[in-house]
Design a protein around this motif. Structure first.
Motif, PDB file in Angstrom:
ATOM      1  N   ARG A  48     -32.323  38.338   6.310  1.00 33.71           N
ATOM      2  CA  ARG A  48     -32.532  39.779   6.173  1.00 33.71           C
ATOM      3  C   ARG A  48     -31.202  40.477   5.967  1.00 33.71           C
ATOM      4  O   ARG A  48     -30.174  40.059   6.505  1.00 33.71           O
ATOM      5  CB  ARG A  48     -33.277  40.351   7.376  1.00 33.71           C
ATOM      6  CG  ARG A  48     -32.528  40.322   8.677  1.00 33.71           C
ATOM      7  CD  ARG A  48     -33.443  40.716   9.847  1.00 33.71           C
ATOM      8  NE  ARG A  48     -33.736  42.139   9.882  1.00 33.71           N
ATOM      9  CZ  ARG A  48     -34.660  42.685  10.680  1.00 33.71           C
ATOM     10  NH1 ARG A  48     -35.375  41.916  11.489  1.00 33.71           N
ATOM     11  NH2 ARG A  48     -34.856  43.990  10.683  1.00 33.71           N
ATOM     12  N   LEU A  95     -39.120  40.641  10.796  1.00 35.29           N
ATOM     13  CA  LEU A  95     -39.664  40.592   9.438  1.00 35.29           C
ATOM     14  C   LEU A  95     -40.102  39.162   9.147  1.00 35.29           C
ATOM     15  O   LEU A  95     -39.359  38.224   9.438  1.00 35.29           O
ATOM     16  CB  LEU A  95     -38.618  41.068   8.428  1.00 35.29           C
ATOM     17  CG  LEU A  95     -38.264  42.555   8.541  1.00 35.29           C
ATOM     18  CD1 LEU A  95     -37.066  42.894   7.667  1.00 35.29           C
ATOM     19  CD2 LEU A  95     -39.465  43.417   8.172  1.00 35.29           C
ATOM     20  N   ALA A 143     -43.374  43.619  -1.387  1.00 35.92           N
ATOM     21  CA  ALA A 143     -42.921  42.273  -1.702  1.00 35.92           C
ATOM     22  C   ALA A 143     -42.833  42.071  -3.207  1.00 35.92           C
ATOM     23  O   ALA A 143     -43.581  42.687  -3.975  1.00 35.92           O
ATOM     24  CB  ALA A 143     -43.865  41.247  -1.093  1.00 35.92           C
ATOM     25  N   LEU A 164     -44.203  47.986   3.314  1.00 36.17           N
ATOM     26  CA  LEU A 164     -43.550  46.743   2.914  1.00 36.17           C
ATOM     27  C   LEU A 164     -43.917  46.447   1.471  1.00 36.17           C
ATOM     28  O   LEU A 164     -45.094  46.422   1.124  1.00 36.17           O
ATOM     29  CB  LEU A 164     -43.992  45.595   3.822  1.00 36.17           C
ATOM     30  CG  LEU A 164     -43.751  45.783   5.317  1.00 36.17           C
ATOM     31  CD1 LEU A 164     -44.486  44.737   6.124  1.00 36.17           C
ATOM     32  CD2 LEU A 164     -42.251  45.736   5.618  1.00 36.17           C
ATOM     33  N   TYR A 179     -48.262  35.061  -0.883  1.00 36.80           N
ATOM     34  CA  TYR A 179     -47.299  35.238   0.205  1.00 36.80           C
ATOM     35  C   TYR A 179     -47.252  36.714   0.601  1.00 36.80           C
ATOM     36  O   TYR A 179     -47.126  37.592  -0.261  1.00 36.80           O
ATOM     37  CB  TYR A 179     -45.919  34.753  -0.229  1.00 36.80           C
ATOM     38  CG  TYR A 179     -45.816  33.251  -0.220  1.00 36.80           C
ATOM     39  CD1 TYR A 179     -46.481  32.481  -1.172  1.00 36.80           C
ATOM     40  CD2 TYR A 179     -45.067  32.577   0.752  1.00 36.80           C
ATOM     41  CE1 TYR A 179     -46.411  31.091  -1.154  1.00 36.80           C
ATOM     42  CE2 TYR A 179     -44.987  31.205   0.779  1.00 36.80           C
ATOM     43  CZ  TYR A 179     -45.657  30.458  -0.183  1.00 36.80           C
ATOM     44  OH  TYR A 179     -45.592  29.081  -0.161  1.00 36.80           O
ATOM     45  N   TYR A 180     -47.352  36.940   1.914  1.00 39.87           N
ATOM     46  CA  TYR A 180     -47.391  38.288   2.455  1.00 39.87           C
ATOM     47  C   TYR A 180     -46.180  38.538   3.349  1.00 39.87           C
ATOM     48  O   TYR A 180     -45.835  37.702   4.197  1.00 39.87           O
ATOM     49  CB  TYR A 180     -48.653  38.499   3.280  1.00 39.87           C
ATOM     50  CG  TYR A 180     -49.933  38.422   2.504  1.00 39.87           C
ATOM     51  CD1 TYR A 180     -50.601  37.216   2.349  1.00 39.87           C
ATOM     52  CD2 TYR A 180     -50.490  39.563   1.928  1.00 39.87           C
ATOM     53  CE1 TYR A 180     -51.784  37.140   1.633  1.00 39.87           C
ATOM     54  CE2 TYR A 180     -51.674  39.503   1.217  1.00 39.87           C
ATOM     55  CZ  TYR A 180     -52.316  38.286   1.073  1.00 39.87           C
ATOM     56  OH  TYR A 180     -53.489  38.217   0.370  1.00 39.87           O
ATOM     57  N   CYS A 181     -45.599  39.699   3.168  1.00 37.70           N
ATOM     58  CA  CYS A 181     -44.552  40.154   4.060  1.00 37.70           C
ATOM     59  C   CYS A 181     -45.211  40.878   5.233  1.00 37.70           C
ATOM     60  O   CYS A 181     -46.216  41.583   5.041  1.00 37.70           O
ATOM     61  CB  CYS A 181     -43.631  41.102   3.304  1.00 37.70           C
ATOM     62  SG  CYS A 181     -42.237  41.724   4.240  1.00 37.70           S
ATOM     63  N   TRP A 184     -42.841  36.210   6.945  1.00 36.91           N
ATOM     64  CA  TRP A 184     -43.637  35.825   5.797  1.00 36.91           C
ATOM     65  C   TRP A 184     -44.822  34.978   6.261  1.00 36.91           C
ATOM     66  O   TRP A 184     -44.642  34.054   7.066  1.00 36.91           O
ATOM     67  CB  TRP A 184     -42.798  35.032   4.792  1.00 36.91           C
ATOM     68  CG  TRP A 184     -41.761  35.852   4.092  1.00 36.91           C
ATOM     69  CD1 TRP A 184     -40.447  35.969   4.436  1.00 36.91           C
ATOM     70  CD2 TRP A 184     -41.956  36.671   2.929  1.00 36.91           C
ATOM     71  NE1 TRP A 184     -39.817  36.815   3.556  1.00 36.91           N
ATOM     72  CE2 TRP A 184     -40.710  37.252   2.625  1.00 36.91           C
ATOM     73  CE3 TRP A 184     -43.058  36.958   2.115  1.00 36.91           C
ATOM     74  CZ2 TRP A 184     -40.537  38.124   1.544  1.00 36.91           C
ATOM     75  CZ3 TRP A 184     -42.884  37.817   1.047  1.00 36.91           C
ATOM     76  CH2 TRP A 184     -41.631  38.389   0.768  1.00 36.91           C
ATOM     77  N   CYS A 237     -38.696  41.361   0.142  1.00 30.24           N
ATOM     78  CA  CYS A 237     -39.598  42.360   0.712  1.00 30.24           C
ATOM     79  C   CYS A 237     -38.757  43.512   1.236  1.00 30.24           C
ATOM     80  O   CYS A 237     -37.906  43.313   2.106  1.00 30.24           O
ATOM     81  CB  CYS A 237     -40.435  41.753   1.827  1.00 30.24           C
ATOM     82  SG  CYS A 237     -41.483  42.957   2.679  1.00 30.24           S
TER      83      CYS A 237
END
Length: 123
Positions: free
Chosen positions: A72, A34, A5, A3, A94-96, A36, A21
């Motif tokens: 998406r 998917l 981002a 992934l 921020y993480y995917c 966040w 992402c």
């Protein structure tokens, strides 16, 4: 599953940003949700938004509902997070994240993480 981002940055309160992402890898499929998450300084990582196989199947944390929109593009294997009306308290990395199956509402349910992208909202 990998992934990647992108899209973070510095924005003034009330402004907007869009995170992206891109998912890749031989094991990635449309069955993956998917999502966040975000982690502010000194705080635990928390769920922000997630989307299932279709954009009709989206969930948000109460803190971002009505301001953020997750979507998406299955053809491109990309998930977006459109963030509007940003507040200083939205400042975080921020993480995917991806999960094979249902949307995970906590970090324990995540199968794969991407590297984070920093969002800073100034007051």
């Amino acid at each position: 599953v990998q992934l990647q981002a992108s899209g973070g940055g510095l924005v003034q309160a009330g402004g907007s940003l869009r995170l992206s992402c891109a998912a890749s890898g031989n094991t990635f499929s449309l069955s993956y949700s998917l999502n966040w998450f975000r982690q502010a300084p000194g705080k635990e990582r928390e769920f922000v938004a997630g989307v299932g196989v279709g954009n009709w199947n989206a969930f948000y944390s109460d803190s971002v509902k009505g301001r953020f929109t997750i979507s998406r593009d299955n053809a491109k294997k990309i998930v977006y997070l459109q963030m509007n009306s940003l507040k200083p308290e939205d400042t975080a990395v921020y993480y995917c994240a991806a999960k094979d199956g249902i949307i995970p509402h906590n970090i324990d349910g995540v199968d794969y993480w991407g590297k984070g992208t920093l969002v800073t909202v100034s007051s």
